[in-house]
Design a protein around this motif. Structure first.
Motif, PDB file in Angstrom:
ATOM      1  N   GLU A 201       0.827  -1.209   0.000  1.00 53.06           N
ATOM      2  CA  GLU A 201       0.000   0.000   0.000  1.00 53.06           C
ATOM      3  C   GLU A 201       0.857   1.252   0.000  1.00 53.06           C
ATOM      4  OE1 GLU A 201      -2.907  -3.044   1.317  1.00 53.06           O
ATOM      5  OE2 GLU A 201      -0.815  -2.641   1.801  1.00 53.06           O
ATOM      6  N   CYS A 202       2.038   1.156   0.627  1.00 52.24           N
ATOM      7  CA  CYS A 202       2.916   2.312   0.783  1.00 52.24           C
ATOM      8  C   CYS A 202       4.365   1.861   0.630  1.00 52.24           C
ATOM      9  CB  CYS A 202       2.750   2.948   2.163  1.00 52.24           C
ATOM     10  SG  CYS A 202       1.046   3.237   2.648  1.00 52.24           S
ATOM     11  N   VAL A 203       5.208   2.753   0.093  1.00 51.78           N
ATOM     12  CA  VAL A 203       6.624   2.427  -0.085  1.00 51.78           C
ATOM     13  C   VAL A 203       7.476   3.597   0.396  1.00 51.78           C
ATOM     14  CG1 VAL A 203       8.381   1.586  -1.664  1.00 51.78           C
ATOM     15  CG2 VAL A 203       5.971   1.167  -2.172  1.00 51.78           C
ATOM     16  N   VAL A 204       8.525   3.282   1.142  1.00 52.17           N
ATOM     17  CA  VAL A 204       9.491   4.285   1.594  1.00 52.17           C
ATOM     18  C   VAL A 204      10.852   3.899   1.025  1.00 52.17           C
ATOM     19  CG1 VAL A 204      10.561   5.405   3.572  1.00 52.17           C
ATOM     20  CG2 VAL A 204       8.172   4.638   3.716  1.00 52.17           C
ATOM     21  N   PHE A 205      11.358   4.718   0.116  1.00 55.24           N
ATOM     22  CA  PHE A 205      12.685   4.506  -0.460  1.00 55.24           C
ATOM     23  C   PHE A 205      13.685   5.330   0.344  1.00 55.24           C
ATOM     24  CE2 PHE A 205       9.804   3.446  -3.855  1.00 55.24           C
ATOM     25  CZ  PHE A 205      10.404   2.358  -4.471  1.00 55.24           C
ATOM     26  N   VAL A 206      14.857   4.739   0.611  1.00 50.71           N
ATOM     27  CA  VAL A 206      15.842   5.383   1.484  1.00 50.71           C
ATOM     28  C   VAL A 206      17.070   5.816   0.690  1.00 50.71           C
ATOM     29  CG1 VAL A 206      17.239   5.131   3.571  1.00 50.71           C
ATOM     30  CG2 VAL A 206      15.055   3.927   3.376  1.00 50.71           C
ATOM     31  N   GLU A 207      17.411   7.093   0.816  1.00 52.00           N
ATOM     32  CA  GLU A 207      18.637   7.709   0.285  1.00 52.00           C
ATOM     33  C   GLU A 207      18.644   7.837  -1.231  1.00 52.00           C
ATOM     34  OE1 GLU A 207      22.404   7.086   2.018  1.00 52.00           O
ATOM     35  OE2 GLU A 207      21.644   7.195   4.051  1.00 52.00           O
ATOM     36  N   SER A 208      19.451   7.046  -1.941  1.00 47.22           N
ATOM     37  CA  SER A 208      19.794   7.434  -3.308  1.00 47.22           C
ATOM     38  C   SER A 208      19.529   6.380  -4.375  1.00 47.22           C
ATOM     39  CB  SER A 208      21.274   7.830  -3.366  1.00 47.22           C
ATOM     40  OG  SER A 208      22.086   6.783  -2.891  1.00 47.22           O
ATOM     41  N   GLU A 209      18.822   5.301  -4.025  1.00 51.08           N
ATOM     42  CA  GLU A 209      18.572   4.269  -5.022  1.00 51.08           C
ATOM     43  C   GLU A 209      17.321   4.614  -5.828  1.00 51.08           C
ATOM     44  OE1 GLU A 209      19.158   0.271  -5.038  1.00 51.08           O
ATOM     45  OE2 GLU A 209      21.251   0.881  -5.038  1.00 51.08           O
TER      46      GLU A 209
END
Length: 431
Positions: free
Chosen positions: A130-138
């Motif tokens: 339902e939700c996505v959290v991408f971290v930093e630089s990818e």
């Protein structure tokens, strides 16, 4: 926004090259001891089931440091949302091993799929986040586009791109606008990076300053049995630690130790290279300095040797517990530094080289708080270690400053979790 031509060309190229990249990635994981079943997660073949009840929140964090930085946040979000489930993906065998020992409740780990049509579609079809959290630089274009098309809310946190990456994106403004426009919210580590994201055509109304998630990490784990054995072997000898060192830094560290031994003949250097596979190379450097040593990966204890080579993964928490004089590598050469929060969480200040551009804002804060001492060569490093070991006033003041700094940061975990819950429209799940 319609995908630009460059995106279509990228999709076509990755579709053709999937077999080649799958072979490379699978071989790399297998060489690191990952089972063939789990290695196929790279092709989007899940090895865990999706929980039926409650929302699934997916965190993608490429490296070890990024993966570990979000675990405390996942734990706090899970506490606030008891029905929610979490998926964390990363790309390396090392990150998988580290995360496996620290997974919060209702959280599973998988390897991230290759950024190609088949693997990403299989992954999303199985997990349905339902939700996505991408971290930093990818920023993988197809992963972002196909996730967005699935209807998931998307946030980029700890947003950070190198100057080289920024220039590359700025040369392709349509592609940059398309990729960054997939996010509902972009939280950067500082104001400078927020402006850089806007300059790269991210929607200005979706960019805001956040916090460095690595400051929210839990203290590194310690093994009481290991610590007891090491301390028994040391018989009261004092220790200083050089952690996460890279090629070109061990020589400086070892020369500093030779200087220290002149006035502190019983002193032990605990040397923990960033990449343990460099063990043989580092052993040769120790021998060239004429120092005696023992090696952790051979199940040896330090005894009365000059150097203890800690060429293992996942044990920094033990080593940090042995000393209040800790040098953090990746900083004497233009590498950009490593996570200094892990050191302060142990109650110690940080001794660092000047090359910390990946954590520039963090080190500025820590310097102001009196937690960091910068050195540029072996002479200054030896002097800084000597002061931390032998000047009681400096030792106590630095330790007190580190603890105060950590207390100030750790109190923000709940605030950041609440902010993300609101941004992801999950307030209805909060209990």
């Amino acid at each position: 926004m319609r995908p630009p031509l460059l995106y279509h060309l990228y999709v076509g190229a990755t579709a053709l090259l999937v077999p080649f990249f799958a072979w490379i990635e699978t071989r790399k994981l297998r060489a690191a001891g990952v089972s063939i079943l789990r290695a196929h997660e790279k092709l989007g073949h899940a090895t865990a089931t999706r929980a039926g009840a409650g929302p699934l929140i997916w965190f993608h964090a490429a490296s070890v440091g990024e993966s570990m930085s979000v675990l405390s946040l996942i734990g706090e979000m899970g506490r606030q949302m008891p029905r929610a489930h979490f998926l964390i993906t990363s790309g390396t065998a090392t990150s998988a091993k580290m995360v496996a020992n620290h997974l919060p409740p209702r959280t599973v780990h998988q390897f991230a799929p290759l950024d190609a049509p088949g693997p990403v579609r299989r992954f999303i079809r199985h997990w349905r986040p339902e939700c996505v959290v991408f971290v930093e630089s990818e920023l993988w274009p197809q992963m972002l586009r196909l996730t967005r098309d699935s209807g998931a809310k998307m946030i980029l946190v700890n947003a950070r791109l190198s100057a080289t990456s920024q220039k590359a994106w700025q040369r392709r403004p349509k592609t940059a606008a398309f990729v960054l426009g997939t996010f509902d919210l972009i939280l950067t580590q500082n104001d400078e990076m927020a402006q850089a994201m806007v300059d790269m055509h991210a929607p200005a109304d979706r960019v805001a300053r956040g916090i460095n998630l690595k400051s929210l990490a839990a203290p590194l784990q310690q093994n009481p049995e290991t610590l007891a054995k090491i301390r028994t072997s040391l018989k009261g000898r004092r220790v200083w630690v050089a952690a996460s060192t890279h090629k070109g830094e061990e020589e400086i560290v070892l020369r500093a130790h030779v200087r220290l031994l002149a006035d502190n003949p019983d002193l032990l250097l605990l040397l923990a290279p960033r990449h343990p596979e460099r063990s043989k190379e580092v052993v040769q450097l120790i021998e060239e300095e004429g120092l005696s040593f023992r090696v952790r990966s051979q199940d040896e204890l330090p005894g009365n040797r000059n150097v203890y080579l800690a060429d293992t993964l996942g044990e920094l928490g033990n080593w940090y517990a042995l000393s209040n004089a800790i040098f953090l590598g990746g900083s004497l050469k233009p590498i950009g530094g490593h996570n200094p929060f892990e050191v302060t969480l142990s109650g110690s200040g940080v001794i660092s080289g000047p090359e910390v551009f990946n954590f520039s804002e963090t080190y500025a804060e820590m310097t102001q708080a009196g937690v960091v001492q910068f050195v540029k060569d072996d002479a200054e490093l030896a002097q800084a270690v000597d002061k931390m070991l032998n000047d009681t006033a400096v030792m106590e003041a630095t330790g007190r400053a580190a603890r105060d700094y950590v207390r100030g940061k750790s109190s923000q975990t709940s605030t950041i979790a609440t902010r993300l819950i609101r941004a992801l429209d999950l307030q209805g799940e909060v209990r």
